[in-house]
Enzyme design. Structure first.
Site, PDB file in Angstrom:
ATOM      1  N   SER A  15      24.215 -68.032 -54.908  1.00  0.00           N
ATOM      2  CA  SER A  15      22.844 -67.926 -55.389  1.00  0.00           C
ATOM      3  C   SER A  15      22.625 -66.528 -55.978  1.00  0.00           C
ATOM      4  O   SER A  15      23.331 -66.139 -56.904  1.00  0.00           O
ATOM      5  CB  SER A  15      21.865 -68.268 -54.268  1.00  0.00           C
ATOM      6  OG  SER A  15      20.589 -68.571 -54.776  1.00  0.00           O
ATOM      7  N   HIS A 148      21.479 -76.949 -51.877  1.00  0.00           N
ATOM      8  CA  HIS A 148      21.683 -75.575 -52.334  1.00  0.00           C
ATOM      9  C   HIS A 148      22.455 -74.746 -51.300  1.00  0.00           C
ATOM     10  O   HIS A 148      23.271 -73.908 -51.663  1.00  0.00           O
ATOM     11  CB  HIS A 148      20.335 -74.920 -52.641  1.00  0.00           C
ATOM     12  CG  HIS A 148      20.464 -73.578 -53.276  1.00  0.00           C
ATOM     13  ND1 HIS A 148      20.992 -73.399 -54.534  1.00  0.00           N
ATOM     14  CD2 HIS A 148      20.140 -72.333 -52.826  1.00  0.00           C
ATOM     15  CE1 HIS A 148      20.988 -72.109 -54.838  1.00  0.00           C
ATOM     16  NE2 HIS A 148      20.482 -71.440 -53.823  1.00  0.00           N
TER      17      HIS A 148
END
Length: 174
Positions: A15, A148
């Site tokens: 990320s 995610h």
């Protein structure tokens, strides 16, 4: 003078960390240091950003976004004192990642692997595969079960993948 590692060097970032790993890799190679492999996870390529502005939104909207991603324990937001401590940090992180976008960059020479949870709501597979454009070396895409934060959800698959990839370079992986 900076001491370089005697063993092969690998960078991994997930990320926002993917952006940091990429920027570090660019500087690393520019200084003539050898990077064996860059692992990018859960992040769109550096010339693209999400176009979102959660860093400007209310605390509640930012909390809902962070909670939806699944990477932060709900207890963090339940405790008022802890929430007051982490909100400025989260807001600054979101501002940094939501406004980051490279217009130009040198390409890396090291191989790059792009990793993504198959149910990630932040990045699509076609977006993450554009990381191939940042290197003149090999590129590989690897999907994992999960969202995610797949690396928290299915960590054994993720760590086995990393171990296998790194062992291609160094037969003495611990």
């Amino acid at each position: 003078m900076l001491q370089t590692p005697q063993r092969p060097t690998f960078f991994f970032g997930h990320s926002m960390g993917a952006t940091l790993a990429f920027e570090t890799a660019l500087r690393w190679e520019k200084r003539g240091q050898s990077l064996e492999h860059l692992f990018i996870s859960g992040r769109m390529p550096p010339d693209q950003n999400s176009g979102t502005d959660y860093y400007r939104r209310s605390d509640q909207e930012l909390i809902e976004k962070v909670s939806a991603l699944g990477g932060t324990a709900s207890d963090v937001f339940a405790c008022q004192a802890l929430r007051e401590l982490v909100m400025p940090i989260l807001r600054a992180d979101f501002e940094a990642i939501e406004t980051y976008q490279r217009r130009n960059f040198d390409t890396l020479s090291c191989p790059v692997s792009a990793l993504l949870g198959r149910r990630d709501t932040e990045v699509r597979s076609d977006e993450i595969c554009r990381w191939a454009e940042v290197t003149s070396g090999r590129f590989e895409f690897q999907g994992f079960q999960g969202g995610h934060f797949y690396l928290n959800e299915k960590s054994h698959h993720f760590f086995q993948y990393l171990k296998n990839k790194i062992s291609e370079y160094d037969k003495c992986v611990y």
